[in-house]
Write an enzyme that holds these catalytic residues in place. Structure first.
Site, PDB file in Angstrom:
ATOM      1  N   GLU A 226      18.552  -4.761  27.846  1.00  0.00           N
ATOM      2  CA  GLU A 226      19.072  -5.791  28.754  1.00  0.00           C
ATOM      3  C   GLU A 226      18.391  -5.692  30.123  1.00  0.00           C
ATOM      4  O   GLU A 226      18.295  -6.672  30.849  1.00  0.00           O
ATOM      5  CB  GLU A 226      20.599  -5.633  28.898  1.00  0.00           C
TER       6      GLU A 226
ATOM      7  N   HIS B 109      16.026   8.372   4.560  1.00  0.00           N
ATOM      8  CA  HIS B 109      16.068   7.933   3.167  1.00  0.00           C
ATOM      9  C   HIS B 109      16.149   6.408   3.050  1.00  0.00           C
ATOM     10  O   HIS B 109      16.440   5.889   1.992  1.00  0.00           O
ATOM     11  CB  HIS B 109      17.256   8.601   2.462  1.00  0.00           C
TER      12      HIS B 109
ATOM     13  N   LYS C  87      25.819 -17.734  25.967  1.00  0.00           N
ATOM     14  CA  LYS C  87      27.188 -18.058  26.392  1.00  0.00           C
ATOM     15  C   LYS C  87      27.311 -19.567  26.638  1.00  0.00           C
ATOM     16  O   LYS C  87      28.283 -20.186  26.242  1.00  0.00           O
ATOM     17  CB  LYS C  87      27.528 -17.322  27.687  1.00  0.00           C
TER      18      LYS C  87
HETATM   19  O1  PA5 Z   1      25.334  -5.048  31.634  1.00  0.00           O
HETATM   20  C1  PA5 Z   1      25.969  -6.079  31.747  1.00  0.00           C
HETATM   21  O2  PA5 Z   1      26.149  -6.624  32.852  1.00  0.00           O
HETATM   22  C2  PA5 Z   1      26.606  -6.771  30.561  1.00  0.00           C
HETATM   23  O3  PA5 Z   1      26.304  -6.168  29.359  1.00  0.00           O
HETATM   24  C3  PA5 Z   1      28.116  -6.767  30.724  1.00  0.00           C
HETATM   25  O4  PA5 Z   1      28.584  -5.455  30.794  1.00  0.00           O
HETATM   26  C4  PA5 Z   1      28.806  -7.503  29.562  1.00  0.00           C
HETATM   27  O5  PA5 Z   1      28.235  -8.765  29.372  1.00  0.00           O
HETATM   28  C5  PA5 Z   1      30.296  -7.685  29.873  1.00  0.00           C
HETATM   29  O6  PA5 Z   1      30.476  -8.413  31.063  1.00  0.00           O
HETATM   30  P1  PA5 Z   1      31.842  -8.411  31.833  1.00  0.00           P
HETATM   31  O7  PA5 Z   1      32.146  -7.026  32.278  1.00  0.00           O
HETATM   32  O8  PA5 Z   1      31.619  -9.330  32.996  1.00  0.00           O
HETATM   33  O9  PA5 Z   1      32.891  -8.941  30.888  1.00  0.00           O
END
Ligand code: PA5
Length: 426
Positions: free
Chosen positions: A280, A301, A415
């Site tokens: 990410e 395996h 989203k």
């Molecule tokens: O690293 C990040 O920002 C994302 O992976 C969030 O943790 C994830 O999308 C969850 O978001 P939120 O805490 O706003 O619900």
């Protein structure tokens, strides 16, 4: 002596096309930029100082709450997705003894009604609390799960259900923030400058870890020592920075897939957490390593065939636990049908050691570079150190790629589409 996370370069260096020191100046520039907060994404560098400035009041609340809930033998349902649950899940899985039961349950990380139905049935005759975690306060998966589990909580405890919810969210914005204020839930704050995947050492990860029974002082001490050790920008003194450079050099050499390997499946969620952290942070602008994970010897395996003989665009990063605390002795067998009596007197860790060395030999001979990240022991201190080590490595690595480590524009795209389909987008 202090336990430190270190990188073994032996099975990597022969694969590097140039001397890694050529990146020293660039890394120093990034290091200085992180400190001066002048780089892309500098508004999100709060995680760097989390171990130095822990919020005492919040930590005290976490410890008291954990004591209370453990004394009551109640369950804690942690609702969150991505960075809002993977850190705590990784910590608990890493430190849990095999077959031990846990009173910390995770939800809200999927859209599975069947999971929720099962969870609600399970919780019906149990005492429980909720920790809802969402920085934005608007993420669909945890928000929907929260609805369901909150309803159950309210039915079970009509007078006190609001007292059984801890909301970990933004300090002033978002739907969850508003609900928390209106309903008087206990609030823990995710600071503006700490992104989800960099938040494990804040209340986001600490509450669930502490309720499980993890010593969060030790976790934070490990992170603090990592903070201090990793202030030196020298690639020969700072293994997190070396790891970042090694990944970048391999990426430039078309080794675009990194496989995180463990020989202990209790590290699987650490791999999940790392995959999120790196992918990410780096996978943007049509760049970045794709990080996958495997648990050996199980996956030897199945996927092992590909690693040995498939497309040569992969390298392996082994999360190697150096000292195991308990082990099993292989005994003599009268009949020796399996012809394994020559192994009697050895421990399973000896077998794991031989497997690991054998795999390293075979895979490197097959053209797969291996980086070994040594983790001295499975304890809270080493885990805290490792979390911080990987976060710092990731920030350096993303900046080498010239991408912003702290945003996730790609996640927003799905989203938007999903919201459109659900009629939630005006
Ligand atoms: O690293 C990040 O920002 C994302 O992976 C969030 O943790 C994830 O999308 C969850 O978001 P939120 O805490 O706003 O619900």
């Amino acid at each position: 002596m202090k336990e430190k996370i270190t990188v073994n370069k032996q099975y990597l260096l022969p694969f590097l096309k140039e001397d890694y020191h050529v990146y020293q100046a660039k890394v120093k520039e990034i290091h200085n930029g992180l400190i001066a907060k002048t780089l892309l994404g500098s508004d999100f560098l709060g995680w760097l100082d989390l171990p130095v400035n822990p919020k005492t009041e919040e930590i005290n609340f976490i410890k008291d709450f954990s004591k209370k809930i453990r004394k009551e033998k109640a369950y804690l349902v942690v609702i969150g997705i991505g960075g809002s649950y993977l850190g705590a899940k990784a910590a608990i899985s890493f430190l849990a003894k095999p077959f031990s039961s846990s009173k910390v349950i995770f939800a809200g990380y999927n859209t599975k009604g069947e999971y929720l139905e099962g969870l609600c049935k399970f919780l019906q005759n149990k005492d429980f609390y909720i920790n809802i975690i969402s920085k934005s306060g608007t993420t669909l998966e945890p928000a929907l799960s929260f609805r369901v589990i909150k309803n159950l909580l309210a039915k079970k405890y009509p007078d006190t259900w609001k007292e059984r919810i801890v909301a970990t969210t933004d300090k002033a914005r978002g739907a969850l923030y508003t609900e928390s204020v209106n309903n008087g839930y206990t609030k823990l704050v995710i600071e503006d400058n700490v992104g989800g995947r960099y938040s494990v050492l804040s209340a986001v990860g600490l509450l669930a870890a502490s309720v499980y029974g993890i010593n969060i002082d030790k976790l934070l001490k490990g992170a603090l020592d990592a903070y201090k050790d990793l202030l030196n920008p020298s690639l020969d003194k700072n293994d997190a920075y070396f790891y970042a450079v090694a990944r970048y050099m391999l990426y430039k050499d078309n080794k675009v897939t990194e496989l995180l390997i463990n020989y202990d499946e209790s590290l699987n969620y650490l791999s999940e957490w790392s995959k999120q952290l790196f992918c990410e942070s780096e996978g943007k602008d049509k760049k970045g390593l794709l990080v996958g994970s495997m648990s050996y010897t199980t996956d030897l395996h199945s996927l092992g065939q590909y690693v040995q003989d498939g497309l040569r665009n992969v390298f392996e990063t082994i999360y190697n636990v150096e000292n195991v605390s308990t082990d099993y002795l292989i005994s003599e067998d009268d009949k020796n049908y399996d012809k394994l009596n020559s192994l009697a007197g050895k421990h399973f860790k000896d077998i794991t050691g031989a497997a690991m060395q054998g795999v390293i030999n075979a895979h490197t001979e097959g053209g797969v570079p291996n980086i070994i990240i040594n983790i001295p022991s499975k304890n809270a201190y080493c885990l805290g150190y490792l979390f911080y080590f990987l976060e710092k490595a990731c920030a350096i690595s993303a900046h080498l790629l010239e991408v912003n480590p702290f945003n996730q524009p790609g996640v927003e795209s799905y989203k938007k589409e999903m919201f459109k389909l659900l009629g939630l987008l005006k």
